[in-house]
Design a protein around this motif. Structure first.
Motif, PDB file in Angstrom:
ATOM      1  N   TYR A 117       6.928  -4.523  36.842  1.00  0.00           N
ATOM      2  CA  TYR A 117       5.667  -4.102  36.225  1.00  0.00           C
ATOM      3  C   TYR A 117       5.791  -2.761  35.522  1.00  0.00           C
ATOM      4  O   TYR A 117       5.209  -2.558  34.459  1.00  0.00           O
ATOM      5  N   LYS A 118       6.537  -1.830  36.093  1.00  0.00           N
ATOM      6  CA  LYS A 118       6.753  -0.537  35.421  1.00  0.00           C
ATOM      7  C   LYS A 118       7.500  -0.744  34.111  1.00  0.00           C
ATOM      8  O   LYS A 118       7.161  -0.147  33.093  1.00  0.00           O
ATOM      9  N   LYS A 121       5.145  -2.287  31.586  1.00  0.00           N
ATOM     10  CA  LYS A 121       4.201  -1.299  31.031  1.00  0.00           C
ATOM     11  C   LYS A 121       4.862  -0.478  29.929  1.00  0.00           C
ATOM     12  O   LYS A 121       4.207  -0.080  28.970  1.00  0.00           O
ATOM     13  N   SER A 126      -0.471  -1.225  27.171  1.00  0.00           N
ATOM     14  CA  SER A 126      -1.835  -1.543  27.588  1.00  0.00           C
ATOM     15  C   SER A 126      -2.009  -3.021  27.930  1.00  0.00           C
ATOM     16  O   SER A 126      -3.101  -3.444  28.268  1.00  0.00           O
ATOM     17  N   CYS A 129      -1.578  -5.062  33.789  1.00  0.00           N
ATOM     18  CA  CYS A 129      -2.065  -4.189  34.851  1.00  0.00           C
ATOM     19  C   CYS A 129      -1.244  -4.449  36.101  1.00  0.00           C
ATOM     20  O   CYS A 129      -0.567  -5.457  36.211  1.00  0.00           O
ATOM     21  N   LYS A 130      -1.319  -3.540  37.016  1.00  0.00           N
ATOM     22  CA  LYS A 130      -0.591  -3.700  38.271  1.00  0.00           C
ATOM     23  C   LYS A 130      -1.158  -4.898  39.025  1.00  0.00           C
ATOM     24  O   LYS A 130      -2.358  -5.020  39.185  1.00  0.00           O
TER      25      LYS A 130
END
Length: 140
Positions: A117-118, A121, A126, A129-130
């Motif tokens: 997820y990092k 991102k 944008s 989301c986590k």
């Protein structure tokens, strides 16, 4: 949808990584899995993944050599190393090659998901989301 390739010579490790990403899926597609560096490099060239989870020590071409070749060919891939090798020289080379994250085996599923997820991102600031991780993954 971001494309993910999983590379590890240990089938169980590949399956575990794929499982933890699929359980927390949110805009990701596992586009394949490779068992060695040669297969990985070919799949990277053909499928153009956004993120590659890769082991360091594999038969044939090492994970670090795959990353170096991808950088040489200017392939826009984000690499996350997942390895049982904690030697400083491996981490140092990974940093030199611009690896996004370096996780150690045995890994926690939540750590793999967080790293993915990092990285996502960074690729789509944008767009994601986590995730809300299922209880069976949190802290395991």
């Amino acid at each position: 949808m971001l494309k993910i390739l999983v590379v590890d010579d240990e089938k169980q490790a590949r399956d575990n990584m794929i499982h933890c990403i699929n359980v927390a899926t949110n805009g990701f597609e596992i586009i394949g899995a490779a068992a060695d560096g040669s297969e990985a490099l070919e799949m990277i060239r053909q499928t153009q993944p956004d993120i590659v989870l890769i082991d360091i020590q594999m038969p044939g071409i090492s994970g670090l050599d795959v990353i170096a070749e991808a950088r040489k060919e200017d392939l826009p891939v984000t690499f996350i190393i997942i390895s049982s090798y904690s030697e400083f020289s491996f981490a140092q080379e990974a940093i030199r090659l611009g690896v996004f994250e370096y996780l150690l085996k045995p890994f926690m599923p939540a750590d793999v998901c967080a790293a993915v997820y990092k990285a996502a991102k960074r690729k789509v600031p944008s767009g994601l989301c986590k995730p809300k991780l299922p209880d069976r993954i949190k802290g395991n």
